[in-house]
Design a protein around this motif. Structure first.
Motif, mmCIF file in Angstrom:
data_model
loop_
_atom_site.group_PDB
_atom_site.id
_atom_site.type_symbol
_atom_site.label_atom_id
_atom_site.label_comp_id
_atom_site.label_asym_id
_atom_site.label_seq_id
_atom_site.Cartn_x
_atom_site.Cartn_y
_atom_site.Cartn_z
ATOM 1 N N ALA A 22 0.817 -1.220 0.000
ATOM 2 C CA ALA A 22 0.000 0.000 0.000
ATOM 3 C C ALA A 22 0.850 1.269 0.000
ATOM 4 C CB ALA A 22 -0.921 0.006 1.215
ATOM 5 N N ILE A 23 2.145 1.137 0.263
ATOM 6 C CA ILE A 23 3.024 2.312 0.294
ATOM 7 C C ILE A 23 3.385 2.702 -1.135
ATOM 8 C CG2 ILE A 23 5.244 3.211 1.058
ATOM 9 C CD1 ILE A 23 5.115 1.319 3.422
ATOM 10 N N GLN A 24 2.940 3.862 -1.553
ATOM 11 C CA GLN A 24 3.188 4.354 -2.907
ATOM 12 C C GLN A 24 3.619 5.817 -2.837
ATOM 13 O OE1 GLN A 24 -0.390 3.639 -5.151
ATOM 14 N NE2 GLN A 24 -0.187 1.421 -5.053
ATOM 15 N N PRO A 25 4.903 6.059 -2.619
ATOM 16 C CA PRO A 25 5.386 7.446 -2.518
ATOM 17 C C PRO A 25 5.099 8.213 -3.806
ATOM 18 C CG PRO A 25 7.052 5.881 -1.768
ATOM 19 C CD PRO A 25 5.972 5.082 -2.427
ATOM 20 N N PRO A 26 4.798 9.497 -3.695
ATOM 21 C CA PRO A 26 4.518 10.304 -4.896
ATOM 22 C C PRO A 26 5.770 10.477 -5.747
ATOM 23 C CG PRO A 26 4.638 11.691 -2.937
ATOM 24 C CD PRO A 26 4.676 10.272 -2.458
ATOM 25 N N GLY A 27 5.564 10.525 -7.060
ATOM 26 C CA GLY A 27 6.675 10.724 -7.975
ATOM 27 C C GLY A 27 6.950 12.199 -8.216
ATOM 28 N N LEU A 28 7.945 12.477 -9.043
ATOM 29 C CA LEU A 28 8.312 13.862 -9.331
ATOM 30 C C LEU A 28 7.172 14.603 -10.023
ATOM 31 C CD1 LEU A 28 12.014 13.391 -10.527
ATOM 32 C CD2 LEU A 28 11.190 14.213 -8.308
ATOM 33 N N ALA A 29 6.428 13.890 -10.869
ATOM 34 C CA ALA A 29 5.300 14.536 -11.556
ATOM 35 C C ALA A 29 4.231 14.975 -10.559
ATOM 36 C CB ALA A 29 4.711 13.577 -12.589
ATOM 37 N N ASP A 30 4.019 14.142 -9.538
ATOM 38 C CA ASP A 30 3.033 14.501 -8.514
ATOM 39 C C ASP A 30 3.497 15.705 -7.702
ATOM 40 O OD1 ASP A 30 1.342 12.343 -9.184
ATOM 41 O OD2 ASP A 30 2.604 10.981 -8.024
ATOM 42 N N LEU A 31 4.778 15.741 -7.380
ATOM 43 C CA LEU A 31 5.306 16.868 -6.606
ATOM 44 C C LEU A 31 5.224 18.167 -7.394
ATOM 45 C CD1 LEU A 31 8.457 15.198 -4.983
ATOM 46 C CD2 LEU A 31 6.249 15.678 -3.911
ATOM 47 N N GLY A 32 5.346 18.060 -8.718
ATOM 48 C CA GLY A 32 5.260 19.256 -9.552
ATOM 49 C C GLY A 32 3.893 19.910 -9.510
ATOM 50 N N LYS A 33 2.860 19.119 -9.194
ATOM 51 C CA LYS A 33 1.501 19.668 -9.136
ATOM 52 C C LYS A 33 1.266 20.550 -7.910
ATOM 53 C CE LYS A 33 -0.591 15.815 -11.675
ATOM 54 N NZ LYS A 33 -1.596 14.722 -11.629
ATOM 55 N N LEU A 34 2.220 20.540 -6.973
ATOM 56 C CA LEU A 34 2.055 21.355 -5.769
ATOM 57 C C LEU A 34 2.085 22.850 -6.073
ATOM 58 C CD1 LEU A 34 4.269 19.372 -3.215
ATOM 59 C CD2 LEU A 34 1.771 19.466 -3.337
ATOM 60 N N THR A 35 2.515 23.208 -7.265
ATOM 61 C CA THR A 35 2.524 24.627 -7.646
ATOM 62 C C THR A 35 1.197 25.069 -8.253
ATOM 63 O OG1 THR A 35 3.465 24.047 -9.807
ATOM 64 C CG2 THR A 35 5.016 24.571 -8.028
ATOM 65 N N GLU A 36 0.293 24.126 -8.504
ATOM 66 C CA GLU A 36 -0.994 24.472 -9.104
ATOM 67 C C GLU A 36 -1.937 25.046 -8.049
ATOM 68 O OE1 GLU A 36 -2.566 21.077 -11.054
ATOM 69 O OE2 GLU A 36 -0.780 20.732 -12.303
ATOM 70 N N VAL A 37 -2.682 26.053 -8.463
ATOM 71 C CA VAL A 37 -3.584 26.733 -7.531
ATOM 72 C C VAL A 37 -4.655 25.779 -7.011
ATOM 73 C CG1 VAL A 37 -5.256 28.610 -7.275
ATOM 74 C CG2 VAL A 37 -3.188 28.947 -8.649
ATOM 75 N N GLY A 38 -5.192 24.941 -7.884
ATOM 76 C CA GLY A 38 -6.235 24.009 -7.468
ATOM 77 C C GLY A 38 -5.749 23.021 -6.423
ATOM 78 N N VAL A 39 -4.525 22.525 -6.606
ATOM 79 C CA VAL A 39 -3.960 21.576 -5.642
ATOM 80 C C VAL A 39 -3.706 22.263 -4.305
ATOM 81 C CG1 VAL A 39 -1.993 20.082 -5.135
ATOM 82 C CG2 VAL A 39 -2.947 20.151 -7.440
ATOM 83 N N ILE A 40 -3.192 23.483 -4.354
ATOM 84 C CA ILE A 40 -2.941 24.230 -3.112
ATOM 85 C C ILE A 40 -4.251 24.471 -2.367
ATOM 86 C CG2 ILE A 40 -2.144 26.430 -2.172
ATOM 87 C CD1 ILE A 40 -0.108 26.548 -4.444
ATOM 88 N N GLY A 41 -5.300 24.811 -3.111
ATOM 89 C CA GLY A 41 -6.606 25.011 -2.477
ATOM 90 C C GLY A 41 -7.128 23.745 -1.828
ATOM 91 N N THR A 42 -6.927 22.607 -2.498
ATOM 92 C CA THR A 42 -7.355 21.326 -1.929
ATOM 93 C C THR A 42 -6.583 21.008 -0.657
ATOM 94 O OG1 THR A 42 -7.901 20.506 -4.138
ATOM 95 C CG2 THR A 42 -7.620 18.868 -2.395
ATOM 96 N N VAL A 43 -5.279 21.269 -0.680
ATOM 97 C CA VAL A 43 -4.449 21.021 0.505
ATOM 98 C C VAL A 43 -4.921 21.876 1.680
ATOM 99 C CG1 VAL A 43 -2.136 21.285 1.470
ATOM 100 C CG2 VAL A 43 -2.429 20.283 -0.800
ATOM 101 N N LEU A 44 -5.186 23.144 1.411
ATOM 102 C CA LEU A 44 -5.646 24.033 2.479
ATOM 103 C C LEU A 44 -7.009 23.601 3.014
ATOM 104 C CD1 LEU A 44 -4.574 27.518 1.040
ATOM 105 C CD2 LEU A 44 -3.473 26.204 2.865
ATOM 106 N N ALA A 45 -7.885 23.163 2.114
ATOM 107 C CA ALA A 45 -9.211 22.709 2.551
ATOM 108 C C ALA A 45 -9.095 21.474 3.435
ATOM 109 C CB ALA A 45 -10.082 22.418 1.331
ATOM 110 N N PHE A 46 -8.264 20.513 3.009
ATOM 111 C CA PHE A 46 -8.056 19.312 3.821
ATOM 112 C C PHE A 46 -7.459 19.676 5.178
ATOM 113 C CE2 PHE A 46 -8.538 16.521 0.088
ATOM 114 C CZ PHE A 46 -9.223 15.474 0.685
ATOM 115 N N THR A 47 -6.519 20.608 5.171
ATOM 116 C CA THR A 47 -5.879 21.017 6.427
ATOM 117 C C THR A 47 -6.889 21.621 7.387
ATOM 118 O OG1 THR A 47 -3.800 21.446 5.257
ATOM 119 C CG2 THR A 47 -4.073 22.451 7.425
ATOM 120 N N LEU A 48 -7.721 22.512 6.874
ATOM 121 C CA LEU A 48 -8.709 23.179 7.721
ATOM 122 C C LEU A 48 -9.726 22.186 8.276
ATOM 123 C CD1 LEU A 48 -10.074 25.697 8.874
ATOM 124 C CD2 LEU A 48 -11.283 25.951 6.693
ATOM 125 N N ILE A 49 -10.284 21.360 7.399
ATOM 126 C CA ILE A 49 -11.341 20.441 7.827
ATOM 127 C C ILE A 49 -10.791 19.372 8.769
ATOM 128 C CG2 ILE A 49 -12.994 18.711 7.023
ATOM 129 C CD1 ILE A 49 -13.304 20.376 4.475
#
Length: 359
Positions: free
Chosen positions: A119-146
């Protein structure tokens, strides 16, 4: 995190009641080896169909018997004090249910545990690159808050269940942040505290914070090293434990006295519980908090007009306002002022007011 200490007791009890109802409604399906429809409201609405399907199925009746037997052991085992001191009731209930299923070869569903390492599946470089996208950042903040809010709501509720050390909310947030950082590295889902396991921990007699750490350690050990041992445990037995835990979360004894003495608090409790069942925990707690704030605002905005009308019409009518004058009481104040004798001067004394807004 310390702001979460300012939570109404009625909201906390309503949260416990709502989660208990959702838990019971959902686990009744697992009690009969059936799949729950989904949301709390859908689970409750589909219960008549569950009963009909269970009665017509021999395997479902077997699973229900296992679950009901588990609940019976949970209720009766603590009365055998000598045995209860050696073996906790939940462990005894699961052991007896597992033994009964094995001995009678009952056709019931059992826990399925897959390999933990797979079940351990570390994110790849492509996944880490998405951290600069506004939508991904918004999702992260929403998960953090909730997730943070739900964890601290649960912590506030657990603090009401025991007399031990209180939760340090700031440390709780930092610990959850560190844990979720590890979850992200491993490719796991975000984690959050939940009231069900926390309440079960308290009910099992936990005294220190080490209990919650060991809770995770034992889960990890069994899932990683002994998945086959978990695979013999019937699902209905675990469902029975959760139904019993959900029932204990509902403040049944406190509700009637609360209704007699503080009906406003009872309404807040009930609305919070119903909202959690209908829309979910986070939204339900927010609705409960809004109800509690509105109730408090209404109760603290009492204002009383002391009116003295002299017999001499040449003298002014004396009106003294006492209390808290807010817009919530404006209709009442205006009605009383409109009822004063017309054509006479009015002397308004506001020295008795503790608060006066711009209404």
């Amino acid at each position: 995190g310390r702001w979460f200490r300012a939570i109404s007791v009625a909201v906390v009890q309503g949260m416990l009641a709502g989660i208990g109802l959702v838990l019971i409604a959902g686990q009744l399906y697992a009690l009969a080896d059936a799949k729950a429809p989904g949301s709390g409201l859908a689970n409750i609405g589909s219960l008549p169909g569950l009963v009909a399907d269970t009665v017509r199925s021999a395997s479902a009746l077997s699973a229900f018997a296992v679950g009901a037997g588990t609940i019976a052991v949970l209720v009766l085992w603590p009365r055998w004090q000598r045995a209860a001191q050696i073996l906790p009731a939940p462990l005894a209930a699961v052991a007896l249910a597992t033994t009964a299923v094995w001995a009678l070869s009952l056709p019931v569903a059992k826990i399925k545990v897959s390999g933990l390492l797979d079940a351990i599946q570390p994110p790849g470089l492509a996944d880490l690159g998405k951290l600069t996208e506004v939508g991904v950042i918004g999702t992260v903040l929403a998960f953090t808050l909730i997730a943070s809010a739900e964890s601290l709501f649960s912590a506030a509720a657990v603090d009401r269940l025991h007399d031990g050390p209180r939760t340090d909310y700031d440390k709780e947030l930092m610990a959850q942040g560190a844990g979720n950082a590890v979850c992200g590295v491993l490719g796991a889902l975000p984690m959050t505290a939940v009231i069900v396991r926390s309440a079960a921990n308290v009910q099992a007699g936990a005294k220190t914070k080490a209990s919650r750490v060991l809770h995770g350690v034992w889960l990890l050990v069994f899932a990683a090293a002994f998945p086959a041992a978990l695979g013999v445990v019937p699902v209905a037995a675990l469902a029975g434990i959760l139904v019993h835990s959900g029932w204990k979360l509902i403040p049944r004894r406190e509700l009637v006295p609360l209704w007699r003495e503080h009906r406003g608090e009872a309404v807040v409790l009930s609305v919070t519980a119903i909202a959690i069942v209908v829309v979910g925990m986070f939204e339900g707690v927010l609705i409960g908090l809004l109800m509690a704030v509105a109730k408090t605002a209404w109760e603290t905005s009492h204002v009383h007009l002391e009116i003295h009308t002299p017999d001499d019409e040449a003298e002014p009518v004396l009106v003294r306002a006492v209390g808290n004058a807010t817009f919530l009481r404006l209709p009442k104040i205006l009605d009383q002022l409109d009822a004063l004798p017309t054509g006479r001067d009015v002397e308004l004394d506001l020295t008795g007011l503790r608060h006066l807004d711009h209404a």
